[in-house]
Design an enzyme around this catalytic site. Structure first.
Site, PDB file in Angstrom:
ATOM      1  N   ASP A   9       0.891  -0.806  -0.036  1.00  0.00           N
ATOM      2  CA  ASP A   9       0.219   0.027   0.256  1.00  0.00           C
ATOM      3  C   ASP A   9       0.523   1.712   0.625  1.00  0.00           C
ATOM      4  O   ASP A   9       0.314   2.568   0.358  1.00  0.00           O
ATOM      5  CB  ASP A   9      -1.087   0.262   1.741  1.00  0.00           C
ATOM      6  N   ASP A  47      -4.367  -0.963  -1.605  1.00  0.00           N
ATOM      7  CA  ASP A  47      -6.484  -0.187  -1.025  1.00  0.00           C
ATOM      8  C   ASP A  47      -6.475   0.215  -2.298  1.00  0.00           C
ATOM      9  O   ASP A  47      -6.490   1.311  -3.302  1.00  0.00           O
ATOM     10  CB  ASP A  47      -5.270  -0.006  -0.007  1.00  0.00           C
ATOM     11  N   HIS A  53     -17.909   2.409   0.211  1.00  0.00           N
ATOM     12  CA  HIS A  53     -17.466   1.956   1.096  1.00  0.00           C
ATOM     13  C   HIS A  53     -17.345   2.158   2.277  1.00  0.00           C
ATOM     14  O   HIS A  53     -17.297   3.036   3.042  1.00  0.00           O
ATOM     15  CB  HIS A  53     -15.281   1.762   0.759  1.00  0.00           C
ATOM     16  N   HIS A  82     -10.314   7.022   1.628  1.00  0.00           N
ATOM     17  CA  HIS A  82      -9.078   6.969   0.815  1.00  0.00           C
ATOM     18  C   HIS A  82      -8.919   5.629  -0.391  1.00  0.00           C
ATOM     19  O   HIS A  82      -9.617   4.998  -0.449  1.00  0.00           O
ATOM     20  CB  HIS A  82      -7.909   6.453   1.929  1.00  0.00           C
ATOM     21  N   LYS A 107      -7.138  -5.086  -2.879  1.00  0.00           N
ATOM     22  CA  LYS A 107      -8.216  -5.356  -1.800  1.00  0.00           C
ATOM     23  C   LYS A 107      -9.167  -4.268  -1.131  1.00  0.00           C
ATOM     24  O   LYS A 107      -8.615  -3.024  -1.788  1.00  0.00           O
ATOM     25  CB  LYS A 107      -7.051  -5.726  -0.700  1.00  0.00           C
ATOM     26  N   CYS A 152      -1.477  -2.036   7.930  1.00  0.00           N
ATOM     27  CA  CYS A 152      -1.946  -2.824   6.695  1.00  0.00           C
ATOM     28  C   CYS A 152      -0.725  -4.177   6.504  1.00  0.00           C
ATOM     29  O   CYS A 152      -0.843  -5.325   6.696  1.00  0.00           O
ATOM     30  CB  CYS A 152      -2.443  -2.278   5.785  1.00  0.00           C
TER      31      CYS A 152
HETATM   32 ZN   LIG Z   1      -8.687   1.079   3.261  1.00  0.00          ZN
END
Ligand SMILES: [Zn+2]
Length: 206
Positions: A9, A47, A53, A82, A107, A152
């Protein structure tokens, strides 16, 4: 031995001027570029959220970033928007070298569940395919770097161990959102045998 690096990420929205900024995140870009030559296989993760989301505070009325809610049975920290798909913020840092990145793992596409780890969603309901890919390439040991080391990168490493890989955190090529939290997570990572390389001078690959 297949020397393998997973870059987690390293995206614009996590940079110091981004909406979910990780302190000093930009410092790791030249470091990651420099160490890539030591690896046979390089994978990067991204990401990659739809704008609806449910990990975004903006998608819950009356909630603000960093509030914690129950999201279909899983504790969820609500984040600022984000890494929305196809925005500049979701792109990898423009200075990150990607010529040798052989696989990109995305992901966080399912709006109903977050995915900190690059192996599974947060409920470990669905695999991303990363473990299968690495096994197929003959990988047994994986080094991890990127953002954020306490979220993450941490969850990716714990799932790497769960999947039977030997895992190393390159702390010098990662940055945490919360340094205190990282210290706790390091204790948790060391318990199942994760190796932690703190500084570039300790970095060594046989
Ligand atoms: Zn995220």
């Amino acid at each position: 031995m297949m020397r393998t690096l997973v870059i987690v990420d390293v995206q614009n929205d996590f940079m110091p001027d981004g909406p979910l900024s990780v302190p000093k995140a930009d410092e790791i870009v030249p470091i990651i570029n420099d160490i890539q030559k030591h690896y046979d296989l390089i994978v990067a993760t991204q990401d990659w959220h739809p704008k609806e989301h449910l990990s975004f505070a903006s998608n819950h009325s009356g909630k603000k970033p960093f509030d914690i809610i129950d999201l279909f049975g899983i504790e969820q920290v609500l984040w600022p928007d984000h890494c929305v798909q196809n925005t500049i913020g979701s792109q990898l840092h423009p200075d990150l070298h990607t010529d040798r990145v052989e696989a990109m793992i995305r992901k966080g596409m399912d709006p109903r569940i977050d995915s900190y780890s690059a192996f599974f969603d947060n409920g470990r309901k669905k695999r991303t395919g990363l473990a299968g890919y690495l096994r197929d390439r003959g990988v047994k040991e994986v080094h991890f770097c990127g953002l954020a080391s306490d979220i993450c990168v941490y969850h990716t490493i714990m799932d790497a161990v769960f999947e039977g890989f030997e895992a190393t955190l390159l702390e010098f090529a990662s940055r945490p959102l919360d340094r205190e939290d990282l210290e706790k997570k390091k204790v948790e990572m060391e318990r199942p045998g994760v190796r932690i390389v703190g500084t570039l001078s300790e970095f060594y690959i046989p």
